[in-house]
Design a protein around this motif. Structure first.
Motif, mmCIF file in Angstrom:
data_model
loop_
_atom_site.group_PDB
_atom_site.id
_atom_site.type_symbol
_atom_site.label_atom_id
_atom_site.label_comp_id
_atom_site.label_asym_id
_atom_site.label_seq_id
_atom_site.Cartn_x
_atom_site.Cartn_y
_atom_site.Cartn_z
ATOM 1 N N LEU A 260 -6.398 4.312 0.752
ATOM 2 C CA LEU A 260 -6.043 3.116 -0.023
ATOM 3 C C LEU A 260 -6.353 1.837 0.756
ATOM 4 O O LEU A 260 -6.773 0.831 0.167
ATOM 5 N N GLU A 261 -6.152 1.865 2.067
ATOM 6 C CA GLU A 261 -6.499 0.692 2.890
ATOM 7 C C GLU A 261 -7.979 0.379 2.763
ATOM 8 O O GLU A 261 -8.368 -0.804 2.665
ATOM 9 N N SER A 262 -8.790 1.402 2.744
ATOM 10 C CA SER A 262 -10.234 1.213 2.573
ATOM 11 C C SER A 262 -10.552 0.685 1.177
ATOM 12 O O SER A 262 -11.355 -0.243 1.009
ATOM 13 N N GLN A 263 -9.885 1.241 0.174
ATOM 14 C CA GLN A 263 -10.108 0.821 -1.205
ATOM 15 C C GLN A 263 -9.733 -0.644 -1.411
ATOM 16 O O GLN A 263 -10.471 -1.397 -2.072
ATOM 17 N N PHE A 264 -8.600 -1.048 -0.841
ATOM 18 C CA PHE A 264 -8.105 -2.401 -1.080
ATOM 19 C C PHE A 264 -8.765 -3.455 -0.180
ATOM 20 O O PHE A 264 -8.399 -4.622 -0.230
ATOM 21 N N LYS A 265 -9.722 -3.037 0.615
ATOM 22 C CA LYS A 265 -10.533 -4.024 1.342
ATOM 23 C C LYS A 265 -11.495 -4.730 0.390
ATOM 24 O O LYS A 265 -11.892 -5.864 0.621
ATOM 25 N N THR A 266 -11.840 -4.022 -0.690
ATOM 26 C CA THR A 266 -12.780 -4.584 -1.660
ATOM 27 C C THR A 266 -12.143 -4.848 -3.019
ATOM 28 O O THR A 266 -12.738 -5.482 -3.876
ATOM 29 N N GLU A 267 -10.952 -4.338 -3.224
ATOM 30 C CA GLU A 267 -10.244 -4.544 -4.476
ATOM 31 C C GLU A 267 -8.943 -5.293 -4.220
ATOM 32 O O GLU A 267 -8.327 -5.145 -3.166
ATOM 33 N N ILE B 37 0.836 -1.203 0.000
ATOM 34 C CA ILE B 37 0.000 0.000 0.000
ATOM 35 C C ILE B 37 0.870 1.252 0.000
ATOM 36 O O ILE B 37 0.577 2.237 -0.670
ATOM 37 N N GLY B 38 1.975 1.189 0.742
ATOM 38 C CA GLY B 38 2.888 2.328 0.779
ATOM 39 C C GLY B 38 3.439 2.678 -0.588
ATOM 40 O O GLY B 38 3.651 3.854 -0.902
ATOM 41 N N ALA B 39 3.673 1.657 -1.425
ATOM 42 C CA ALA B 39 4.177 1.907 -2.782
ATOM 43 C C ALA B 39 3.154 2.680 -3.620
ATOM 44 O O ALA B 39 3.525 3.473 -4.492
ATOM 45 N N ALA C 80 -1.012 14.274 5.435
ATOM 46 C CA ALA C 80 -1.523 14.066 4.073
ATOM 47 C C ALA C 80 -1.172 12.670 3.584
ATOM 48 O O ALA C 80 -1.984 12.003 2.915
ATOM 49 N N LEU C 81 0.049 12.194 3.929
ATOM 50 C CA LEU C 81 0.451 10.847 3.547
ATOM 51 C C LEU C 81 -0.381 9.806 4.287
ATOM 52 O O LEU C 81 -0.834 8.819 3.695
ATOM 53 N N THR C 82 -0.608 10.050 5.579
ATOM 54 C CA THR C 82 -1.420 9.127 6.384
ATOM 55 C C THR C 82 -2.841 9.028 5.838
ATOM 56 O O THR C 82 -3.423 7.936 5.762
ATOM 57 N N GLU C 83 -3.405 10.165 5.451
ATOM 58 C CA GLU C 83 -4.762 10.169 4.890
ATOM 59 C C GLU C 83 -4.823 9.364 3.598
ATOM 60 O O GLU C 83 -5.793 8.628 3.355
ATOM 61 N N LYS C 84 -3.790 9.479 2.774
ATOM 62 C CA LYS C 84 -3.751 8.725 1.518
ATOM 63 C C LYS C 84 -3.660 7.233 1.800
ATOM 64 O O LYS C 84 -4.331 6.422 1.127
ATOM 65 N N ILE C 85 -2.874 6.843 2.779
ATOM 66 C CA ILE C 85 -2.744 5.429 3.140
ATOM 67 C C ILE C 85 -4.083 4.889 3.633
ATOM 68 O O ILE C 85 -4.516 3.793 3.237
#
Length: 211
Positions: free
Chosen positions: A155-162, A131-133, A147-152
């Protein structure tokens, strides 16, 4: 603070040109195995030096992740080093194993590894690193850590379903060496330095260098 008086005499080992392996990859592997067995700190850490777009040399620590017919590491292709390697596909690597009083310097050309190898390594990494990549625009200026933490988190939320995929901007490079120098610290700064240079025929020519 008097840093000029800081010095250490090297007395652990020697390096004999008559018994060194004729193949630099075999010699490097032997030293790497010994460093691993000796529990050298960050044993696969190496300084990657590139030519900056501004003409200045640029160095940073990266990790050796594979050794085949070259030295393989992985990074963001759009990072500062990625842009530098795109413009000037030549680089040097430096290993320093202080516990063994040894250094290896390697110079060569750079190529990208194939997608299969990049995929294999990417998916061997912890999910957080995957996810960090995606999250980090490496080497770019960012407004804040938050801002970096918010992006992570996004993405963590996105990749729960993808399913996580490898970012197209992330992958491996291989340095193909034409010059390797093995350095063994010796007493009184009279170090052993053995140089391998690749000839036009592809064979390795071995020489001893003055310390």
């Amino acid at each position: 603070m008097d840093i000029s008086s800081i010095r250490k005499d090297y007395t652990l080992k020697s390096l004999d040109i008559n018994i060194i392996n004729k193949d630099p990859f075999t010699q490097f592997s032997s030293w790497l195995e010994e460093a691993i067995a000796s529990q050298v700190l960050e044993v696969n850490a190496m300084t990657l030096s590139t030519l900056g777009l501004d003409g200045y040399p640029n160095g940073r620590i990266v990790l050796l992740k594979d050794l085949d017919y070259g030295f393989v590491f992985f990074t963001n292709y759009e990072s500062e080093k990625g842009q530098e390697l795109e413009a000037h596909p030549k680089a040097s690597l430096t290993f320093f194993w202080a516990e063994l009083e040894r250094q290896v310097r390697i110079t060569g050309t750079i190529e990208q590894v194939d997608a299969a190898l990049s995929d294999e390594y990417f998916f061997s990494r912890p999910v957080g690193s995957q996810i960090g990549a995606w999250a980090s625009p490496q080497s770019k200026k960012i407004s804040s850590r938050e801002a970096l933490t918010e992006k992570i988190e996004e993405l963590e939320s996105q990749f729960k379903t993808e399913k996580i995929t490898r970012p197209p901007h992330w992958g491996g490079y291989r340095l193909l060496p034409h010059r390797l120098e093995f350095w063994q610290g010796r007493a009184s700064r009279l170090h052993d330095r053995i140089l391998y240079e690749k000839s036009e025929s592809g064979s390795w020519v071995i020489s001893r260098l003055a310390p």
